[in-house]
Design a protein around this motif. Structure first.
Motif, mmCIF file in Angstrom:
data_model
loop_
_atom_site.group_PDB
_atom_site.id
_atom_site.type_symbol
_atom_site.label_atom_id
_atom_site.label_comp_id
_atom_site.label_asym_id
_atom_site.label_seq_id
_atom_site.Cartn_x
_atom_site.Cartn_y
_atom_site.Cartn_z
ATOM 1 N N PRO A 81 85.741 52.368 3.229
ATOM 2 C CA PRO A 81 86.146 52.136 4.614
ATOM 3 C C PRO A 81 87.639 51.810 4.722
ATOM 4 C CG PRO A 81 84.928 50.258 3.767
ATOM 5 C CD PRO A 81 84.802 51.342 2.744
ATOM 6 N N TYR A 82 88.150 51.990 5.914
ATOM 7 C CA TYR A 82 89.587 51.871 6.152
ATOM 8 C C TYR A 82 90.172 50.539 5.682
ATOM 9 C CZ TYR A 82 93.884 51.000 8.771
ATOM 10 O OH TYR A 82 95.164 50.650 9.132
ATOM 11 N N LEU A 83 89.554 49.429 6.073
ATOM 12 C CA LEU A 83 90.145 48.130 5.742
ATOM 13 C C LEU A 83 90.149 47.874 4.239
ATOM 14 C CD1 LEU A 83 88.852 45.841 8.642
ATOM 15 C CD2 LEU A 83 91.152 46.775 8.298
ATOM 16 N N GLU A 84 89.161 48.396 3.529
ATOM 17 C CA GLU A 84 89.167 48.286 2.073
ATOM 18 C C GLU A 84 90.339 49.070 1.489
ATOM 19 O OE1 GLU A 84 86.535 50.060 -1.543
ATOM 20 O OE2 GLU A 84 85.436 48.872 -0.064
ATOM 21 N N LEU A 85 90.503 50.317 1.922
ATOM 22 C CA LEU A 85 91.601 51.146 1.423
ATOM 23 C C LEU A 85 92.951 50.541 1.798
ATOM 24 C CD1 LEU A 85 90.261 54.700 2.347
ATOM 25 C CD2 LEU A 85 90.362 53.693 0.060
ATOM 26 N N PHE A 86 93.040 49.963 2.986
ATOM 27 C CA PHE A 86 94.296 49.414 3.482
ATOM 28 C C PHE A 86 94.664 48.105 2.783
ATOM 29 C CE2 PHE A 86 96.799 46.817 6.444
ATOM 30 C CZ PHE A 86 97.834 47.696 6.742
ATOM 31 N N ASN A 87 93.654 47.263 2.509
ATOM 32 C CA ASN A 87 93.918 45.898 2.058
ATOM 33 C C ASN A 87 93.906 45.684 0.551
ATOM 34 O OD1 ASN A 87 94.254 44.383 4.554
ATOM 35 N ND2 ASN A 87 92.091 44.790 4.957
ATOM 36 N N GLN A 88 93.053 46.408 -0.161
ATOM 37 C CA GLN A 88 92.829 46.033 -1.553
ATOM 38 C C GLN A 88 93.944 46.523 -2.484
ATOM 39 O OE1 GLN A 88 88.869 47.017 -2.880
ATOM 40 N NE2 GLN A 88 87.929 45.483 -1.555
ATOM 41 N N ARG A 89 94.304 45.665 -3.418
ATOM 42 C CA ARG A 89 95.378 45.966 -4.365
ATOM 43 C C ARG A 89 95.028 47.136 -5.284
ATOM 44 N NH1 ARG A 89 97.088 39.972 -6.627
ATOM 45 N NH2 ARG A 89 97.307 38.950 -4.588
ATOM 46 N N LEU A 90 93.753 47.372 -5.460
ATOM 47 C CA LEU A 90 93.304 48.448 -6.335
ATOM 48 C C LEU A 90 93.964 49.774 -5.984
ATOM 49 C CD1 LEU A 90 91.246 49.454 -8.534
ATOM 50 C CD2 LEU A 90 89.671 49.888 -6.651
ATOM 51 N N TYR A 91 94.227 49.989 -4.708
ATOM 52 C CA TYR A 91 94.730 51.281 -4.248
ATOM 53 C C TYR A 91 96.258 51.330 -4.132
ATOM 54 C CZ TYR A 91 89.803 51.388 -3.042
ATOM 55 O OH TYR A 91 88.435 51.300 -3.102
ATOM 56 N N ASP A 92 96.937 50.271 -4.583
ATOM 57 C CA ASP A 92 98.396 50.223 -4.433
ATOM 58 C C ASP A 92 99.092 51.395 -5.113
ATOM 59 O OD1 ASP A 92 98.158 47.972 -2.922
ATOM 60 O OD2 ASP A 92 98.931 46.576 -4.429
ATOM 61 N N GLY A 93 98.571 51.815 -6.260
ATOM 62 C CA GLY A 93 99.200 52.916 -6.988
ATOM 63 C C GLY A 93 99.029 54.280 -6.331
ATOM 64 N N LEU A 94 98.158 54.335 -5.307
ATOM 65 C CA LEU A 94 97.885 55.611 -4.633
ATOM 66 C C LEU A 94 98.593 55.734 -3.283
ATOM 67 C CD1 LEU A 94 93.997 55.692 -5.180
ATOM 68 C CD2 LEU A 94 95.722 56.779 -6.605
ATOM 69 N N ARG A 95 99.221 54.668 -2.820
ATOM 70 C CA ARG A 95 99.671 54.610 -1.429
ATOM 71 C C ARG A 95 100.746 55.638 -1.088
ATOM 72 N NH1 ARG A 95 96.704 50.907 0.685
ATOM 73 N NH2 ARG A 95 96.082 49.102 -0.562
ATOM 74 N N ASP A 96 101.551 56.038 -2.031
ATOM 75 C CA ASP A 96 102.611 57.015 -1.745
ATOM 76 C C ASP A 96 102.113 58.456 -1.811
ATOM 77 O OD1 ASP A 96 104.440 54.995 -1.379
ATOM 78 O OD2 ASP A 96 105.089 54.982 -3.478
ATOM 79 N N ASN A 97 100.862 58.631 -2.222
ATOM 80 C CA ASN A 97 100.315 59.976 -2.367
ATOM 81 C C ASN A 97 99.902 60.516 -0.993
ATOM 82 O OD1 ASN A 97 98.265 62.121 -2.843
ATOM 83 N ND2 ASN A 97 98.612 61.586 -4.985
ATOM 84 N N PRO A 98 100.389 61.707 -0.596
ATOM 85 C CA PRO A 98 100.034 62.273 0.724
ATOM 86 C C PRO A 98 98.534 62.433 0.928
ATOM 87 C CG PRO A 98 101.856 63.496 -0.264
ATOM 88 C CD PRO A 98 101.339 62.566 -1.319
ATOM 89 N N ARG A 99 97.793 62.727 -0.130
ATOM 90 C CA ARG A 99 96.337 62.867 0.000
ATOM 91 C C ARG A 99 95.689 61.530 0.338
ATOM 92 N NH1 ARG A 99 95.192 65.414 -5.596
ATOM 93 N NH2 ARG A 99 93.028 64.862 -5.132
ATOM 94 N N PHE A 100 96.190 60.462 -0.277
ATOM 95 C CA PHE A 100 95.658 59.136 0.043
ATOM 96 C C PHE A 100 96.011 58.755 1.475
ATOM 97 C CE2 PHE A 100 95.879 54.507 0.332
ATOM 98 C CZ PHE A 100 94.647 54.146 -0.174
ATOM 99 N N GLN A 101 97.215 59.078 1.897
ATOM 100 C CA GLN A 101 97.639 58.773 3.262
ATOM 101 C C GLN A 101 96.777 59.514 4.289
ATOM 102 O OE1 GLN A 101 101.816 59.692 3.197
ATOM 103 N NE2 GLN A 101 102.330 57.948 1.879
ATOM 104 N N ALA A 102 96.432 60.762 3.975
ATOM 105 C CA ALA A 102 95.558 61.533 4.872
ATOM 106 C C ALA A 102 94.164 60.911 4.936
ATOM 107 C CB ALA A 102 95.482 62.983 4.403
#
Length: 271
Positions: free
Chosen positions: A231-252
């Motif tokens: 879910p959105y808030l998990e993807l937005f908040n959790q540190r686990l996904y920090d390494g993916l944040r600059d990836n356009p696919r993750f942003q989409a």
């Protein structure tokens, strides 16, 4: 009706803890029988919504839970099921409110403590999550959902709490069936790629090891099957996904899940 609902609830907890589909079938069957026996039972209304969660009929779940809460808001099981449903909808803040009420009503319930912790973790509140995960393990030193506990703690940067819980469970029950998968997560968090991948391979391990492509492929495949996952808030908040944040696919993906979140917040956020 209450006795039938009680049996359905026991099977529900077995399913939540161990994931056996036969337990879910029994929970659904007893929930339906309880509702047929008394459509005005708060417990039965909460249980009858469970199959609709899995069939994607979220409006029906909402209607039954709304009724259940109006009939008896002081039933801990009704509050817990409401919290599970809202977390499933990605509404972690609202879910935490119901989980807190469930735990207040039954302070020694492992699932309510764990559910409250997971709601906080999904919202990115790692320190609060750690407090309630540790409380859950105090209630039950042999937690059936060990992998999920360790995963959510690592996802929010609570490595010390994850190590503490793992060590406690390993000491109390060295034969725990979830130990090796949980160990793989901890190895990945330490950067021990070879040993972690030898034990298990999933999106959490990939993300912890900085394997962006593999992590994204797993996340995208899962969301394609069900938008209740990641879910959105998990993807937005959790540190686990920090390494993916600059990836356009993750942003989409984040943009897509944000739209889902906003729609569900508008429809179900007042439960």
């Amino acid at each position: 009706a209450e006795a039938l609902a009680g049996l359905g609830w026991l099977y529900t907890l077995q399913f939540v803890g161990y994931g056996n589909s036969q337990d879910l079938k029994q929970a659904i069957a007893y929930g339906r029988r309880a509702y047929e026996a008394d459509p005005e039972s708060a417990f039965a209304n909460a249980l009858i919504g469970i199959p609709y969660i899995f069939s994607g009929e979220y409006d029906l779940v909402y209607d039954h839970l709304k009724k259940a809460l109006s009939l008896n808001p002081n039933k801990p099981e009704v509050q817990f099921i409401s919290g599970v449903y809202l977390r499933w909808m990605g509404l972690c803040s609202q879910a935490a409110g119901h989980m807190q009420k469930a735990l207040d009503l039954d302070p020694y319930d492992f699932f309510s403590a764990g559910g409250l912790a997971t709601s906080h973790a999904q919202c990115g509140a790692g320190e609060k999550a750690a407090v309630y995960y540790l409380r859950a393990v105090e209630i039950n030193p042999n937690p059936p959902v060990l992998w999920s506990l360790i995963r959510m703690l690592l996802s929010t940067g609570q490595t010390q709490a994850a190590e503490e819980i793992f060590s406690r469970v390993e000491m109390e029950n060295p034969a725990h069936e979830g130990l090796e998968r949980a160990r793989a997560l901890l190895l990945a968090s330490r950067g021990d790629r070879e040993r972690a991948l030898a034990l298990d391979q999933n999106f959490v391990i990939y993300a912890l090891l900085g394997m962006q492509e593999q992590a994204l492929v797993e996340i995208e495949k899962t969301v394609e099957k069900s938008d209740t996952e990641f879910p959105y808030l998990e993807l937005f908040n959790q540190r686990l996904y920090d390494g993916l944040r600059d990836n356009p696919r993750f942003q989409a993906l984040l943009s897509r899940q944000k739209q889902v979140y906003e729609e569900r917040l508008a429809k179900f956020g007042d439960l």
